[in-house]
Enzyme design. Structure first.
Site, PDB file in Angstrom:
ATOM      1  N   TYR A 195       0.814  -1.242  -0.083  1.00 35.52           N
ATOM      2  CA  TYR A 195       0.105   0.119  -0.054  1.00 35.52           C
ATOM      3  C   TYR A 195       0.841   1.241  -0.015  1.00 35.52           C
ATOM      4  CZ  TYR A 195      -3.064   3.864   1.515  1.00 35.52           C
ATOM      5  OH  TYR A 195      -3.892   4.980   1.451  1.00 35.52           O
ATOM      6  N   GLU A 222      -3.040   7.764  -4.231  1.00 30.08           N
ATOM      7  CA  GLU A 222      -3.168   6.447  -3.564  1.00 30.08           C
ATOM      8  C   GLU A 222      -2.815   5.302  -4.598  1.00 30.08           C
ATOM      9  OE1 GLU A 222      -6.860   4.689  -2.177  1.00 30.08           O
ATOM     10  OE2 GLU A 222      -5.621   4.610  -0.261  1.00 30.08           O
TER      11      GLU A 222
END
Ligand code: GDP
Ligand code: MN
Length: 394
Positions: free
Chosen positions: A109, A200
Site C-alpha cells: 500500500y 493512492e
C-alpha cells in the site's frame, strides 16, 4: 476533484512512474483490439469509475486470452458496479482500462496526502497492500509506515531509501530497491506539481522479476488550485459526480449531499457545520451541507431552495443565517419569493440574526405563509423545531 485510474496512470507515467502497459476502451471491440496489441498471455479488464473497491465488486477481471477479454469486457461494460464507496445504487461503467497482466510477487500500500495535524505532506506505506488499509490502520497500526515531508527541503533521498528498506524491497533484489525509490520519488513529484490532495497506489507491486509498478492509481486534486491546471479540469467526469452537487457548483454554492431529512441553508462553512451538529443533537439528520456564502442574494437563495427540494427525502428545511455582510431582510424576501416560485410543500424553519433582523421578521410575518414558514429565535430552538417538524411529516 477526482479522475479515472487510466487518466491518473498517464499523469504519473509522465513523471517517470512505472505502470503496466494499457489503454482505455469504450466498447467490447475496442477492448479486444487493445488486448491483441498488448499481446502476452494475460490481460486485465478494469472498470473505470471514481470509486474504489472495484475488485471485490466484480469490476476487475484477470483474463487469459482474447476470448476471456471479450467475455470480461462484455460483463463489465454497462454494468451497475456497486462497491463500498459507491453507495447502494452503484455507478454505471462507461469506460474500461485494458492492461497487460502482471505476475505479482507482493502487493504493497502506498499513498501521499496532506496531514492537517502536522501541516505537512505525508507518505504512507505498508506491506499489507491490496486490502482495506483502514482495517490495517485500526487493528495493526505498527504495520503502517509514515514519512513526513518538510515543506522547505521537500522529499529527501534518505527518506525514500528508509521507506524502501523498511518495506523490505531488498528481499526482491537491488533492482527492486532502485525501482521502489524511483517510483516513490516520481509519485511525490506528481503530487507537488499537479497540486493533488490525494495520490493512492493500492496495490503498488513487485513482480516475480523484481519490477516495481503502480498497479492501481487513485488521484484527486485540490479544487482551489484547479485554476493553475486547465488541462486537469478537462478530465472532470460529471457523470461520476452527484447531479445536485454539479448544479450547485454551477451556481457557486458550496453544497454537499448527505443522507438525512433536514435540508440546511446556512451562511459560512463553520456555521453550517455547527448547524449540522445541532440537528444531530436534537435527534435529526441533515440532508446536506450548504454554505450560501457571505454574499448571498435572492437568486442564490432561490437556487439553493430548488436544489435542496429536489431531494425527496427532505422533510423540512432549516435556514440559519447570521447577517454580517449579508442583510437579513434581503435573505427574508429571497426566502418568501423562492417559497412561492418553487411551490414548496414542506415546512421551513427560519432563524435570522444580525443586520436588519427586525425588518426580516416583519417580511416573514407579513408573507401570508404562516404555518409553513416558521420564524424561530435562537440557534438551538430553531434546530429543535426543524427536527420536530420533520418528524411530524413522517
Ligand atoms: P480496486 O479494487 O478498485 O482497488 O482495483 P485494483 O486496481 O486495486 O484491482 C483489484 C485487485 O485486482 C488488485 O489488488 C490485484 O490483486 C488484482 N489485479 C489487478 N491487476 C492485476 C494483474 O495485472 N495481475 C494480477 N494477478 N492481479 C491483478
Ligand atoms: Mn486498488
Amino acid at each position: 476533484m477526482k479522475i479515472h485510474e487510466y487518466q491518473a496512470k498517464q499523469i504519473i507515467a509522465q513523471y517517470g512512474a512505472t505502470v503496466p502497459q494499457g489503454h482505455m476502451a469504450q466498447s467490447v471491440e475496442e477492448a479486444v483490439k487493445i488486448a491483441k496489441n498488448l499481446g502476452g498471455p494475460v490481460q486485465v479488464v478494469k472498470a473505470q469509475i471514481h470509486a474504489g473497491g472495484r475488485g471485490k465488486g466484480g469490476g476487475v477481471k484477470v483474463s487469459k486470452g482474447l476470448d476471456a477479454v471479450k467475455e470480461s469486457a462484455t460483463a463489465i461494460l454497462g454494468m451497475q458496479l456497486v462497491t463500498h464507496q459507491t453507495g447502494p445504487g452503484g455507478q454505471k461503467v462507461k469506460t474500461l482500462l485494458i492492461e497487460e497482466g502482471m505476475d505479482i510477487k507482493k502487493e504493497f500500500y502506498f499513498s501521499i496526502l496532506v496531514d492537517r495535524a502536522s501541516k505537512k505532506i505525508v507518505m504512507i506505506a505498508s506491506r499489507e497492500g491490496g486490502m482495506e488499509i483502514e482495517e490495517v490502520a485500526e487493528k495493526t497500526p505498527e504495520k503502517i509506515l509514515k514519512e513526513w515531508i518538510n515543506p522547505v527541503t521537500g522529499l529527501r533521498p534518505f527518506q525514500v531509501s528508509r521507506l524502501a528498506y523498511a518495506l523490505g524491497f531488498d528481499q526482491y533484489g537491488k533492482a527492486a530497491v532502485k525501482g521502489a525509490k524511483k517510483l516513490f520519488t516520481s509519485l511525490y513529484q506528481t503530487f507537488i506539481q499537479e497540486d493533488c490532495d490525494l495520490l493512492e497506489i493500492n496495490p503498488l507491486i513487485v513482480t516475480k522479476e523484481g519490477r516495481v509498478l503502480a498497479l492501481d492509481c487513485k488521484m484527486s486534486f485540490d479544487s482551489n488550485a484547479l485554476y493553475r491546471h486547465p488541462m486537469t479540469v478537462e478530465l472532470r467526469d460529471l457523470d461520476e459526480e452527484d447531479p445536485a452537487e454539479v448544479e450547485a457548483s454551477q451556481h457557486d454554492l458550496n453544497f454537499i449531499k448527505l443522507e438525512g431529512e433536514i435540508g440546511c441553508m446556512v451562511n459560512g462553512a463553520g456555521f453550517a457545520m455547527a448547524t449540522m451538529d445541532l440537528i444531530h443533537d436534537y435527534g435529526g439528520t441533515p440532508a446536506n451541507f450548504l454554505d450560501v456564502g457571505g454574499t448571498a442574494d435572492e437568486e442564490r437563495v432561490e437556487n439553493a431552495f430548488r436544489i435542496i427540494t429536489k431531494d425527496e427525502k427532505v422533510k423540512c428545511i432549516l435556514i440559519n443565517i447570521f447577517g454580517g455582510i449579508v442583510r437579513c431582510d434581503m435573505i427574508a424576501s429571497g426566502v418568501v419569493k423562492a417559497f412561492k416560485s418553487v411551490a414548496l410543500k414542506i415546512p421551513v424553519v427560519v432563524r435570522l440574526e444580525g443586520t436588519n433582523a427586525k425588518k426580516a421578521h416583519e417580511i416573514i410575518n407579513q408573507s401570508g405563509l404562516e404555518g409553513k414558514l416558521v420564524m424561530v429565535d435562537g440557534f438551538g430552538p430553531a434546530a429543535q423545531k426543524a427536527v420536530e417538524l420533520a418528524k411530524a411529516q413522517g
